[in-house]
Scaffold this motif. Structure first.
Motif, PDB file in Angstrom:
ATOM      1  N   GLN A   1      -9.027  -8.227  -3.941  1.00  0.00           N
ATOM      2  CA  GLN A   1      -8.407  -8.611  -2.685  1.00  0.00           C
ATOM      3  C   GLN A   1      -7.204  -9.517  -2.921  1.00  0.00           C
ATOM      4  O   GLN A   1      -7.032 -10.084  -4.005  1.00  0.00           O
ATOM      5  CB  GLN A   1      -9.426  -9.312  -1.787  1.00  0.00           C
ATOM      6  CG  GLN A   1     -10.559  -8.400  -1.327  1.00  0.00           C
ATOM      7  CD  GLN A   1     -11.559  -9.131  -0.444  1.00  0.00           C
ATOM      8  OE1 GLN A   1     -12.068 -10.197  -0.814  1.00  0.00           O
ATOM      9  NE2 GLN A   1     -11.853  -8.568   0.723  1.00  0.00           N
TER      10      GLN A   1
ATOM     11  N   ARG B   1      -6.741 -15.414   6.682  1.00  0.00           N
ATOM     12  CA  ARG B   1      -5.541 -14.674   6.294  1.00  0.00           C
ATOM     13  C   ARG B   1      -4.264 -15.405   6.697  1.00  0.00           C
ATOM     14  O   ARG B   1      -3.226 -15.248   6.060  1.00  0.00           O
ATOM     15  CB  ARG B   1      -5.571 -13.285   6.951  1.00  0.00           C
ATOM     16  CG  ARG B   1      -4.337 -12.442   6.674  1.00  0.00           C
ATOM     17  CD  ARG B   1      -4.301 -11.191   7.525  1.00  0.00           C
ATOM     18  NE  ARG B   1      -3.108 -10.407   7.274  1.00  0.00           N
ATOM     19  CZ  ARG B   1      -2.756  -9.338   7.965  1.00  0.00           C
ATOM     20  NH1 ARG B   1      -3.518  -8.916   8.951  1.00  0.00           N
ATOM     21  NH2 ARG B   1      -1.651  -8.679   7.686  1.00  0.00           N
TER      22      ARG B   1
ATOM     23  N   ALA C   1      -1.132   3.901   1.761  1.00  0.00           N
ATOM     24  CA  ALA C   1      -2.105   3.425   2.745  1.00  0.00           C
ATOM     25  C   ALA C   1      -3.017   2.353   2.145  1.00  0.00           C
ATOM     26  O   ALA C   1      -3.468   1.437   2.852  1.00  0.00           O
ATOM     27  CB  ALA C   1      -2.931   4.590   3.277  1.00  0.00           C
ATOM     28  N   ALA C   2      -3.286   2.441   0.840  1.00  0.00           N
ATOM     29  CA  ALA C   2      -4.110   1.429   0.181  1.00  0.00           C
ATOM     30  C   ALA C   2      -3.422   0.070   0.204  1.00  0.00           C
ATOM     31  O   ALA C   2      -4.082  -0.972   0.259  1.00  0.00           O
ATOM     32  CB  ALA C   2      -4.422   1.849  -1.247  1.00  0.00           C
TER      33      ALA C   2
ATOM     34  N   ASP D   1      -1.475  -0.976   2.698  1.00  0.00           N
ATOM     35  CA  ASP D   1      -1.677  -1.499   4.056  1.00  0.00           C
ATOM     36  C   ASP D   1      -3.085  -2.075   4.207  1.00  0.00           C
ATOM     37  O   ASP D   1      -3.273  -3.107   4.858  1.00  0.00           O
ATOM     38  CB  ASP D   1      -1.464  -0.372   5.075  1.00  0.00           C
ATOM     39  CG  ASP D   1      -0.033   0.138   5.086  1.00  0.00           C
ATOM     40  OD1 ASP D   1       0.875  -0.630   4.699  1.00  0.00           O
ATOM     41  OD2 ASP D   1       0.178   1.302   5.475  1.00  0.00           O
ATOM     42  N   ALA D   2      -4.079  -1.412   3.605  1.00  0.00           N
ATOM     43  CA  ALA D   2      -5.458  -1.897   3.684  1.00  0.00           C
ATOM     44  C   ALA D   2      -5.604  -3.243   2.980  1.00  0.00           C
ATOM     45  O   ALA D   2      -6.347  -4.116   3.431  1.00  0.00           O
ATOM     46  CB  ALA D   2      -6.407  -0.871   3.080  1.00  0.00           C
ATOM     47  N   LEU D   3      -4.888  -3.415   1.883  1.00  0.00           N
ATOM     48  CA  LEU D   3      -4.911  -4.695   1.166  1.00  0.00           C
ATOM     49  C   LEU D   3      -4.453  -5.839   2.071  1.00  0.00           C
ATOM     50  O   LEU D   3      -5.069  -6.902   2.112  1.00  0.00           O
ATOM     51  CB  LEU D   3      -3.984  -4.620  -0.042  1.00  0.00           C
ATOM     52  CG  LEU D   3      -4.566  -4.331  -1.415  1.00  0.00           C
ATOM     53  CD1 LEU D   3      -3.449  -4.244  -2.431  1.00  0.00           C
ATOM     54  CD2 LEU D   3      -5.574  -5.376  -1.826  1.00  0.00           C
ATOM     55  N   GLU D   4      -3.346  -5.607   2.787  1.00  0.00           N
ATOM     56  CA  GLU D   4      -2.802  -6.643   3.653  1.00  0.00           C
ATOM     57  C   GLU D   4      -3.794  -7.019   4.750  1.00  0.00           C
ATOM     58  O   GLU D   4      -3.771  -8.143   5.267  1.00  0.00           O
ATOM     59  CB  GLU D   4      -1.484  -6.164   4.270  1.00  0.00           C
ATOM     60  CG  GLU D   4      -0.409  -5.789   3.266  1.00  0.00           C
ATOM     61  CD  GLU D   4       0.104  -6.965   2.462  1.00  0.00           C
ATOM     62  OE1 GLU D   4      -0.072  -8.111   2.914  1.00  0.00           O
ATOM     63  OE2 GLU D   4       0.682  -6.753   1.380  1.00  0.00           O
ATOM     64  N   ALA D   5      -4.665  -6.071   5.104  1.00  0.00           N
ATOM     65  CA  ALA D   5      -5.653  -6.322   6.152  1.00  0.00           C
ATOM     66  C   ALA D   5      -6.930  -6.960   5.618  1.00  0.00           C
ATOM     67  O   ALA D   5      -7.864  -7.214   6.385  1.00  0.00           O
ATOM     68  CB  ALA D   5      -5.982  -5.016   6.871  1.00  0.00           C
TER      69      ALA D   5
ATOM     70  N   GLN E   1      -8.790  -5.678   2.862  1.00  0.00           N
ATOM     71  CA  GLN E   1      -9.644  -4.765   2.116  1.00  0.00           C
ATOM     72  C   GLN E   1      -9.384  -4.908   0.616  1.00  0.00           C
ATOM     73  O   GLN E   1      -8.276  -5.262   0.199  1.00  0.00           O
ATOM     74  CB  GLN E   1      -9.375  -3.314   2.536  1.00  0.00           C
ATOM     75  CG  GLN E   1      -9.622  -3.038   4.007  1.00  0.00           C
ATOM     76  CD  GLN E   1     -11.074  -3.221   4.375  1.00  0.00           C
ATOM     77  OE1 GLN E   1     -11.966  -2.811   3.647  1.00  0.00           O
ATOM     78  NE2 GLN E   1     -11.319  -3.858   5.519  1.00  0.00           N
TER      79      GLN E   1
ATOM     80  N   GLN F   1      -7.823  -0.215  -3.460  1.00  0.00           N
ATOM     81  CA  GLN F   1      -8.296   1.130  -3.793  1.00  0.00           C
ATOM     82  C   GLN F   1      -7.371   1.668  -4.878  1.00  0.00           C
ATOM     83  O   GLN F   1      -6.211   1.988  -4.624  1.00  0.00           O
ATOM     84  CB  GLN F   1      -8.276   2.037  -2.565  1.00  0.00           C
ATOM     85  CG  GLN F   1      -8.767   3.448  -2.850  1.00  0.00           C
ATOM     86  CD  GLN F   1      -8.644   4.367  -1.637  1.00  0.00           C
ATOM     87  OE1 GLN F   1      -8.286   3.925  -0.548  1.00  0.00           O
ATOM     88  NE2 GLN F   1      -8.920   5.639  -1.835  1.00  0.00           N
TER      89      GLN F   1
END
Length: 295
Positions: free
Chosen positions: A121, A127, A258-259, A261-265, A267, A270
């Motif tokens: 992460q 955050r 997309a992975a 973007d998920a990191l910034e959220a 997650q 990936q």
């Protein structure tokens, strides 16, 4: 009004920028010139003045012989993620700055660096707090020998997750350092932590010297180091130049955009499965690469 949506259709009075990546087989000679042929299909032809298809050969473009600068990495340690650099259609690569009657592509090879933590992460806890990012305040190192030509410090830290507003052009890079690294190359270290810059214009830097700390200032939505090499000392009124790092260990790569973007959220990362770590020498990192910098 401009749009970043890709299209092959142009309306009356519109203009477009075409991005081309020309790849060559390893070891092949780089051409001295590139020629382009543009074919336009006219929706409402009016022969003989306006035929259904218009073909134009554009004047040949001379390929630059400017060699990439060979640099040391600006950071140290494992897990450094390359965001928004070559060779995907990222915000850096598509950013064109209309300044003084000319379009400048200052960020075409720029990297946004964030550091993955051991759990994959970017942050732990709130955050919206810079301190939740373990790499906030990490040392930033000079990538080569050369004098400092510009410094800006004193801009406040931004709130992670918020889009900054009200910035002037001079403030977009946040607190930053510009260094002349020779042969027409200028290194730009941006979004540095408030009050962390240890150098001033005229200082002669040595490769590896600490010049400031990773921050979240200027046009930034989270702690990171923005780094690029440019053709002039002006971070926006310049063209981005390619560069390579002398050595680093490539340890992984994000699965896709997309992975990121998920990191910034919040997650975990990936990563591409089955990726084999390897040592790299005299190459440029690519978008989504994850690296260890030992020196």
């Amino acid at each position: 009004m401009g749009t970043r949506t890709s299209t092959t259709d142009l309306g009356p009075g519109q203009r477009a920028t075409v991005w081309l990546d020309v790849s060559l087989p390893t070891g092949s000679a780089v051409p001295k010139q590139l020629s382009h042929r543009v074919v336009v299909k006219v929706p409402k032809p009016a022969p003989p003045l306006v035929p259904p298809v218009v073909t134009e050969d554009v004047a040949p473009v001379t390929v630059s012989a400017h060699l990439p600068a060979v640099l040391e990495p600006p950071l140290r340690g494992p897990g450094w993620l390359d965001g928004n650099s070559c060779c995907d259609m990222t915000p850096h690569r598509m950013a064109l700055n209309p300044i003084d009657g000319k379009l400048w592509g200052a960020e075409r090879f720029a990297i946004d660096y964030e550091q993955l933590q051991p759990n994959g992460q970017l942050f732990a806890g709130d955050r919206a707090k810079n301190e939740s990012y373990a790499y906030f305040g990490a040392d930033v190192h000079a990538v080569a020998d050369g004098p400092v030509v510009a410094v800006l410090d004193g801009l406040p830290e931004q709130v992670p997750g918020d889009n900054p507003t009200g910035l002037t052009l001079a403030q977009y890079g946040g607190n930053h350092v510009v260094q002349d690294i020779g042969n027409g190359n200028f290194a730009f270290y941006a979004h540095l932590q408030t009050g962390s810059i240890k150098v001033k214009p005229g200082d002669q830097l040595s490769s590896g010297q600490v010049l400031g700390h990773v921050g979240n200032t200027g046009n930034s939505t989270g702690p990171h180091l923005h780094f690029h090499v440019m053709s002039t000392p002006d971070p926006l009124r310049s063209d981005g130049l390619p560069f390579v790092f002398r050595s680093f260990k490539l340890t992984g790569r994000l699965a896709n955009m997309a992975a990121g973007d998920a990191l910034e959220a919040g997650q975990p990362a990936q990563l591409q499965p089955g990726f084999s770590a390897r040592d790299e020498n005299n190459v440029s990192p690519l978008n989504l690469d994850v690296m260890t910098y030992d020196r």
